[in-house]
Each structure stands twice: as C-alpha cells, then as structure tokens.
Scaffold this motif. Structure first.
Motif, short mmCIF file in Angstrom:
data_model
loop_
_atom_site.label_atom_id
_atom_site.label_comp_id
_atom_site.label_asym_id
_atom_site.label_seq_id
_atom_site.Cartn_x
_atom_site.Cartn_y
_atom_site.Cartn_z
N ILE A 228 0.87 -1.13 -0.15
CA ILE A 228 -0.11 0.10 -0.20
C ILE A 228 0.79 1.21 -0.04
N HIS A 229 0.57 1.97 -1.06
CA HIS A 229 1.32 3.56 -0.98
C HIS A 229 0.26 4.58 -0.88
N LEU A 230 0.72 4.90 0.71
CA LEU A 230 -0.32 5.89 1.22
C LEU A 230 0.09 7.31 0.95
N LEU A 231 -0.90 7.74 0.32
CA LEU A 231 -0.67 9.32 -0.24
C LEU A 231 -1.99 10.13 0.49
N THR A 232 -1.51 10.75 1.90
CA THR A 232 -2.27 11.60 2.41
C THR A 232 -2.24 13.08 1.98
N TYR A 233 -3.04 13.95 2.28
CA TYR A 233 -2.89 15.46 2.02
C TYR A 233 -2.69 15.54 0.65
N THR A 234 -3.47 14.81 -0.02
CA THR A 234 -3.38 14.66 -1.57
C THR A 234 -4.65 14.71 -2.20
N GLU A 235 -4.75 15.50 -3.65
CA GLU A 235 -5.88 15.52 -4.24
C GLU A 235 -5.72 15.16 -5.62
N ILE A 236 -6.46 14.77 -5.99
CA ILE A 236 -6.48 14.15 -7.61
C ILE A 236 -6.93 15.21 -8.41
N GLY A 244 -7.51 -0.45 -17.19
CA GLY A 244 -6.12 -1.10 -17.80
C GLY A 244 -5.23 -0.20 -17.95
N ASN A 245 -5.61 1.05 -18.23
CA ASN A 245 -4.78 2.11 -18.67
C ASN A 245 -5.27 3.59 -18.25
N PHE A 246 -5.54 3.75 -16.98
CA PHE A 246 -6.11 4.71 -16.12
C PHE A 246 -4.82 5.72 -15.95
N LYS A 247 -4.80 6.97 -16.37
CA LYS A 247 -3.53 7.88 -16.00
C LYS A 247 -4.19 8.96 -15.11
N VAL A 248 -3.39 8.85 -13.83
CA VAL A 248 -4.08 9.88 -12.72
C VAL A 248 -2.65 10.86 -12.37
N ARG A 249 -3.22 11.95 -12.35
CA ARG A 249 -2.49 13.10 -11.95
C ARG A 249 -2.66 13.55 -10.40
N LEU A 250 -1.95 13.49 -9.50
CA LEU A 250 -1.90 13.94 -8.22
C LEU A 250 -1.34 15.23 -7.79
N LYS A 251 -1.89 16.04 -6.86
CA LYS A 251 -1.16 16.93 -6.03
C LYS A 251 -0.87 16.66 -4.62
N GLN A 252 0.16 16.49 -4.19
CA GLN A 252 0.40 16.43 -2.58
C GLN A 252 0.85 17.41 -2.05
N ASN A 330 10.22 21.70 8.25
CA ASN A 330 10.80 22.27 6.93
C ASN A 330 9.74 23.21 6.30
N TYR A 331 10.22 24.68 6.42
CA TYR A 331 9.37 25.68 6.12
C TYR A 331 9.28 25.79 4.54
N ASP A 332 10.41 25.28 3.70
CA ASP A 332 10.52 25.36 2.54
C ASP A 332 9.92 24.06 1.69
N ASP A 333 9.01 23.15 2.44
CA ASP A 333 8.43 22.26 1.54
C ASP A 333 7.55 22.95 0.74
N THR A 334 7.35 22.04 -0.59
CA THR A 334 6.69 22.39 -1.73
C THR A 334 5.67 21.38 -2.02
N PRO A 335 4.54 21.69 -2.72
CA PRO A 335 4.11 20.52 -3.33
C PRO A 335 4.51 19.52 -4.32
N LYS A 336 4.17 18.50 -4.22
CA LYS A 336 4.68 17.30 -5.14
C LYS A 336 3.49 17.03 -6.11
N TYR A 337 3.94 16.84 -7.47
CA TYR A 337 2.86 16.45 -8.42
C TYR A 337 3.40 14.99 -8.58
N ILE A 338 2.28 14.00 -8.75
CA ILE A 338 2.53 12.69 -8.85
C ILE A 338 1.74 12.12 -10.01
N ASN A 339 2.33 11.30 -11.00
CA ASN A 339 1.58 10.76 -12.00
C ASN A 339 1.65 9.06 -11.70
N LEU A 340 0.50 8.60 -11.87
CA LEU A 340 0.09 7.05 -11.82
C LEU A 340 -0.18 6.60 -12.80
#
Length: 807
Positions: A228-236, A244-252, A330-340
């Motif tokens: 299980i890859h847990l991705l909290t604080y993340t929006e689709i 069989g071929n869903f492309k998902v773009r996420l913003k953590q 870490n005050y310099d943390d930034t959003p992460k964009y993830i493709n699945l």
C-alpha cells in the motif's frame, strides 16, 4: 395464469433456404412479462419474420435451461444468429453473449428485444398495446441481427495496480483486501490523515464497541503494508484513460513537517502562538497552526496549516522549529506532483453531514444549546478522556430526520443510520447518568438491521423516551438559554411541551464534495439522492457504468459501518476479478473507415472529440483511443465512416422495422437513447411502472451524436411521426463534445423537414442524468401530443426523398 404455462416449450421449425438462420426466444420472466404481454402471440408473430428458423417460448431465458436451449438449437438447427425477447440488454446482455460463446458463435450475433422494461412494465394496464409493442420490438431486433456482421474482439494486457480514492473505513478495507491479495494499491486521501468520519465516533451500534478499537488497527496496517502506497494530504487533479490504462495526476500538499522524522511529541504545539478551530472536533475546540490531525492519525505526525501559520512565507515566527528536537520541520516544503498508471479504481469518497443551518426552525448556529449528533459524539469522546468541552445537561432531546426524508431541502431518501445512532447516543447518555431525561422525537423508527430491534428495546428499558412526532419551530429561553420544544405525540394525541438543556439534531448524510468531484472527473452517473449510481442495484451493486471503476461505502449511498465494510470488500473482489485475468477484452464499439469511399477530406478529424482520427492520405482510426461515440459519422460527406456494433445498416434496420406495417391512424415515435444515461433512464422508468405512450419505440445507441440527419429524415419518409434524441448531461457524459454534434444534426434535420412542409418541432433532443424519470415521461407525452396533433401526409413524406441533407 399465463406464466404458469411457461415451462411448456413450444418449437416452431420454419424450413427456408437462407444464408441467415435466426433463433428467437421469448421469455415469460416468471410472469413479469407474461402477466401483461401475450408471450405466445409474440412467439407466433416472430415465427413469421424473415430468416427465423426456430422460435421458443421459455419461462426464464436467463436460467441454465434457457441458455441450454439456445446452445442446443445452435447445434441442431445450425443457427448463426439469436434474438432474445426478454429484459434489458443492460441487465442480461452479457449473459447471452457468454451463451453464444459456449455455443460456438461470435458474441456480437445476439440481440435483445427489451419487452419487459419497455413494454410489459410501462404498459402494464394495457395488455393489448403492450403485446403489439412487444411484437414490434421483437421485429426490430430480428431485422437488426439480420444485418449484423460478426465483430472480432481484441484484448489488452491488464496489470495489478489499483487506485483507491478516499481513506475512510471503506477505502481502508478495500486497500487491505487488495494488498493482502498481492495487488499494488495507491490509497489517496485529501486530508492529512486517514480514518474518515469513523475516527470521530465514540461507539458503534448496536454492540457499542469502541469505534477507535476497530478502526485504529486497520489504519496502522495500512501504514505498515508493503503493497500500500499511502498518499495523504493529496488531491486528484485529473484522471484520463480507461480500464487497464488509467492515467492519474495527483498533487500532494506540503505538510511542512517530515512525517518520517516527526515523533508527535507535541512540543511544537506548546510554543505555537496561533489558535484556530479544530476541524476534528467540529470547531468546538481549538488547535494550533501546527497540529496532530487526530489522536490516532496515520501518518502519526504533525502538519502545519499554512493558512493559519504566522508566516510560512515571507516571514516565519520559527517557534515550532526551535522546539523540534527531531528537526522535522521544513518551512521550504513544496507541493509534489505525482503521475500514476493504474488498471482499476475504487471510489470510496464517503459522505458529509447535512448542514443543519438549512433547517432554520431548529436554531442550529443561533441557539447555543442546539448541536448535531456528530458534535455530541465528540463531546462524549472528549469527556471520556477527561476533557469537558461543554456541559451536556440533564434534559436532552433528539430530533430525527434533519435533512433526510425532507422534500423542502430536496433530500427524499432515508439516511439509514440516524435512528440507530440517536438510540446509541441516548443509551450512552442514560448509562453515564441514569437521572437524565432523554427524549427521541421521530417520524418513523427504522430498526432494520441485525440486532437493531433488540437494541431499540434495550434503550426503552434504560428509560429513553421515544415520541412519535416531529417538532416544528424551536424557541430559546432568553435567560436560561434552554431550548423549548412543543410537539404532538401522534400515538397518544397528547401535546408535549418541555425545556431541554441540549437538543441534538440527527442530521442525515449527503454526498461529499469529493464524491461530486470524482463523479465529474470519471463521468460517473449519480442517483436521485446525489450519491454515485451503481451499474445495477442487484446484478452489479458495486460496479459503476464505467468499466474498471467500482464504488464502496457511503459514496454509493447512506449505510452503516458493517454494510460499508462488506461493500468495500466486494468492490475489492470485483477489481481483483478483472485484474486476475491478466488481459481484458476491449469494447468492440469502435469507428471504422471504408477506405474505398474515403477521399481524405479530413472533415471527420475536427468532429472526433478524443482525437482518435488521423489523416494519412485517407482517414484512419486509432482503436485504442476511439471511444465509440460515433460523432464522426455525421461529418463524413461520403458515408465512409461507420461504427462497429451500431452500424448504419443495423440502426436503419431497426428504424425500418419500427415503422413497417404501420396502419392508418397509428403513430410511431422513435427515441434514440444513449446507452449510459437515456437508455438506463428508460429502464428505470419501466422498472418503476411509470406509464408513457405505447407508440414510443426506443433505439439504443452509444451516443445520439451518431444519429445522422439523413437517418432522421429517412425515418420520417418511412412513417415516423416524431423523433427524440437523448444524451447524457455534459458533466457525466463519457463523450465530450457530442452535444454540439447532436444540436447541429437536429438543426439540419429540422431544416429539411420544414422544407418539405413538416413541423421542425417533431424532432426534439435533451440531456439527462439517470434519475430524471418524470422528465423522460413528460418528453414522451409531449412527443405523443406533437405526433398526434396533425397527420403528415404521404405527399410531404415523399418530398423528403428529394431533399438533399448536407451532413
């Protein structure tokens, strides 16, 4: 009594010399059809249709014996095509496709005549009309299958990657089931922690088990599971593709705290100068700008609320970083964009509670001693841990059905859990202090589940007073702030007037914002209650109409925790069943190009809503991209594009059969119904026994955009009196941009009609979602009124033959 004779199979063998050999099977459906439709008369009628060599009348076609009859007849009579006059193809279509495969035929060589949902049920009070309509529907199916050509089906490889949307108990259970079976799971939760609403509860009914004791171990298992890859604080952000071929773009979103380093010691909270309302306690307590989302949060780490912090950017107070010995901030943390890339999706987006401010007569938000049931849950939990947020008092009242079963707010459904959670909370209050006077004011008490009735009886024995009556306007005593309730006990006919220290509103469940967002993103239809609609409530209760997408928990509708967990496991099992095959058969509904007709003009390229057509001298279709809507077909001036399964020949065959043998004074209305919304809606109208004119005949299409203006004009030439095109609303349509094509086709056809002296209003179109039953009936009645207002003369119909319709 007709259906009692259904087991007597009658065979009629018609000896003809023909390349096409069709078997027709008319189903009694255990009386669902034969109680209204004269099945034997329909069978006799079918025996006279072209190329029909065998006709059988069978009690239950979908049964083993019914399917065996088809298989045996294919071998004995060398059938190459089959028509089943029974229920909706959306219900049993796949059953008979599998039957044909067993019989050695191509699965596309079966056609269903929907004589149950479209004839027996909506015309239940007019058996003669229903029988005549069933005949026409059967003839349409026979004529269509005569022109059908076998379609070979392709398969693609499918992997074992699953996206689970929502980290409540449904998403958690589905994720664990999938992960334990060896699948790779991405669990996405928009909040900083998983757990959902269940994490806020005190106990669970009817056993009064500790909610956290059930939930917390599962939350921990999710965090620890290697699959299980847990991705909290993340929006689709986006989902494209298909099963069989869903492309998902996420913003953590940035937590500004390293979850791996954080020890949740709480020292940072002690020095934070900011206090804001705590969402977990529904704003009844305060939290800091840096906070632990819940006592059992997973990940068990703090997070900084950037909207509340005194200065992530540009200035920082820095106190929390100074206090953190683990150097986790870490005050310099930034959003992460993830493709699945995932193969299947489970939607478990949960619910929100009804906003009680929409019922102003109950004073929520105005009276300090009116709270919601979820707020009382938090009061009880915090009190048990020694944190007394506010006094509860001695006299407590619960008011049921706040935001449920309420026409005024548009929520006609029962939220299912409110009676039992009020009973639970009332019981907990009485046990904690037997001197309390606790009332539950209800409309109807619903104790439908296992152990619920016994639990209700025990609450009565504890002294909880159940009063059947719904309070009207509440008042607040200006001095004591107690709430005054006046209500009639409808059982005793007595008026009760009493002051209460606390009034608890048993608010219902409504779809979450996440549910609405994912519905639009995946083009998932919703039921009349606003929750996600399953493919079929009995046949496919956790599937959605979008292949490879499944629904679990309260995203599908209100339900309690046991039902939620069971449905989550069911959704996981359905996803496993698809992925364990290793390969997946693609939909055969694809556009094709007849190269000998194509002149390479390129008109079709702009018409395709998904860019599936390329031009290399001649047009070519990318089958992997093509959605099978057919919107490209009307754009081709040379009729060089067609659609597999829903070809021009097949649809024209249905049109011709629907209008053949039309008698003087009769009227025929054609409805072209898109498969996802309008056809499903028409099935629902039939199931609900809602009546509409029997002169209405429905032709199923993937999208009404594939119905050309030429087709419509030809239908009027052959005898149609009105035509309607139905399509999904844009927000839920799987085919973007088709509404524009439909509008253009309708305008062209109307112009041609008017040129021949026929009213353009005889062609109508509209959009639907699958719950608009009254709208469908209203439109069918309106079309009947238009069709019968004036007769179309044969002279005007002949004029249409000479009018050239420009596509």
């Amino acid at each position: 009594m007709k259906h009692l004779m259904a087991n007597l199979i009658k065979v009629k063998i018609i000896r003809r010399v023909s390349m096409t050999r069709i078997g027709v099977y008319v189903c009694h459906c255990g009386g669902n059809i034969s109680d209204t439709v004269d099945v034997e008369e329909v069978a006799q009628f079918a025996s006279r249709l072209p190329d029909v060599v065998v006709v059988r009348s069978i009690s239950h076609m979908c049964s083993e014996s019914g399917q065996k009859a088809i298989i045996d007849d294919v071998k004995q009579y060398k059938l190459d095509r089959v028509v089943v006059a029974a229920c909706s193809p959306q219900f049993q279509g796949s059953t008979f496709e599998k039957t044909l495969i067993k019989a050695g035929l191509n699965p596309s060589m079966v056609e269903m005549a929907n004589i149950r949902e479209q004839s027996a049920w909506p015309h239940y009070d007019a058996p003669e009309e229903a029988t005549e309509k069933a005949k026409v529907l059967t003839a349409m199916a026979v004529e269509r299958i005569r022109r059908t050509k076998p379609v070979e089906r392709e398969a693609i490889k499918i992997g074992k990657n699953v996206l689970v949307v929502g980290g409540g108990i449904a998403g958690i259970q589905a994720s664990l089931d999938l992960a334990n079976a060896g699948f790779n799971v991405y669990l996405v939760e928009e909040k900083p922690t998983i757990g959902g609403h269940m994490a806020q509860l005190s106990r669970t009914f009817p056993t009064e088990d500790c909610a956290s004791c059930i939930l917390s171990p599962k939350m921990a298992d999710v965090a620890d599971h290697p699959n299980i890859h847990l991705l909290t604080y993340t929006e689709i952000l986006e989902i494209t593709g298909s099963v069989g071929n869903f492309k998902v773009r996420l913003k953590q979103k940035p937590r500004y705290v390293d979850a791996d380093k954080c020890t949740a010691c709480g020292e940072c909270e002690k020095v934070c100068p900011v206090n804001v309302p705590d969402e977990f306690n529904l704003g009844m307590t305060k939290r800091k700008a840096i906070y632990l989302p819940s006592p059992t949060a997973v990940p068990h780490a703090h997070v900084i609320d950037e909207n509340a912090c005194l200065g992530i950017v540009p200035l920082r107070c820095g106190e929390c970083a100074k206090a953190c010995e683990a150097n986790a901030i870490n005050y310099d943390d930034t959003p992460k964009y993830i493709n699945l890339d995932v193969d299947t999706i489970i939607v478990a987006t949960g619910f929100e509670i009804f906003d009680a401010r929409k019922k102003p007569q109950y004073g929520y938000g105005r009276f300090q001693n009116v709270v919601t049931a979820l707020e009382l849950e938090r009061l009880i939990v915090e009190a048990a841990e020694g944190h007394f947020i506010r006094p509860i008092g001695k006299d407590i009242a619960f008011i049921q059905c706040v935001g449920s079963r309420d026409k005024q707010v548009g929520n006609l459904y029962c939220s299912r859990i409110c009676c039992m959670y009020a009973t639970k909370l009332a019981s907990l209050l009485k046990r904690a202090d037997p001197s309390r006077d606790v009332y539950i004011f209800y409309t109807d008490l619903r104790a439908y589940g296992k152990g619920f009735e016994e639990y209700y009886r025990k609450a009565q024995e504890l002294g909880v007073k159940f009063i059947r009556g719904r309070p009207g306007e509440l008042e607040e005593d200006p001095e004591t702030k107690k709430v005054i309730i006046r209500v009639e006990d409808t059982l005793t006919r007595k008026i009760i007037e009493k002051k209460f220290d606390l009034v608890v509103l048993s608010v219902g469940l409504v779809p979450s914002k996440g549910t609405l967002k994912i519905a639009e993103m995946l083009k998932l239809p919703r039921s009349s209650d606003g929750f996600l609609k399953e493919a079929h409530p009995k046949f496919r209760p956790v599937d959605t109409p979008v292949e490879g997408v499944f629904v679990a928990g309260t995203a599908q509708g209100p339900k309690d925790i046991p039902d939620t967990v069971a449905q989550a496991s069911a959704a996981a099992a359905r996803a496993m069943a698809i992925m364990n095959r290793g390969e997946l058969e693609l939909s055969p509904i694809k556009a094709i190009v007849y190269e000998e007709k194509c002149d390479g003009c390129g008109e079709c390229i702009d018409a395709c809503p998904v860019d599936a057509i390329k031009l290399n001298g001649k047009a070519s279709i990318n089958a992997a991209v093509c959605k099978g809507c057919g919107a490209c077909i009307p754009s081709c001036p040379r009729d060089a594009i067609d659609l597999k399964i829903f070809s021009n020949d097949e649809i024209m065959a249905e049109i011709e059969a629907a209008l053949k043998d039309k008698k003087d004074g009769e009227h025929r209305i054609l409805i072209f119904a898109d498969d996802m919304c309008t056809y499903t809606l028409a099935d629902g109208v039939g199931t609900s026994k809602m009546k509409y004119p029997a002169d209405t005949f429905i032709i199923r299409v993937p999208s009404s955009s594939r119905v050309t203006a030429k087709m419509m004009i030809k239908a009027f030439e052959l005898g149609a009196d009105a035509i309607f095109l139905g399509e999904c609303e844009e927000a839920v349509s799987p085919y973007p941009g088709t509404l524009k094509v439909i509008k253009e086709n309708v305008e062209k056809a109307r112009k041609a009609l008017e040129e021949a002296g026929i009213e353009g209003e005889r062609i109508q179109y509209s959009t639907f979602v699958t719950v608009m039953f009254p709208k469908f009936v209203k439109i069918a009645n309106k079309l009947h009124e238009i069709a019968t207002k004036n007769e179309i003369s044969m002279e005007k119909r002949r004029r249409l033959h000479k009018i050239e319709v420009m596509e």
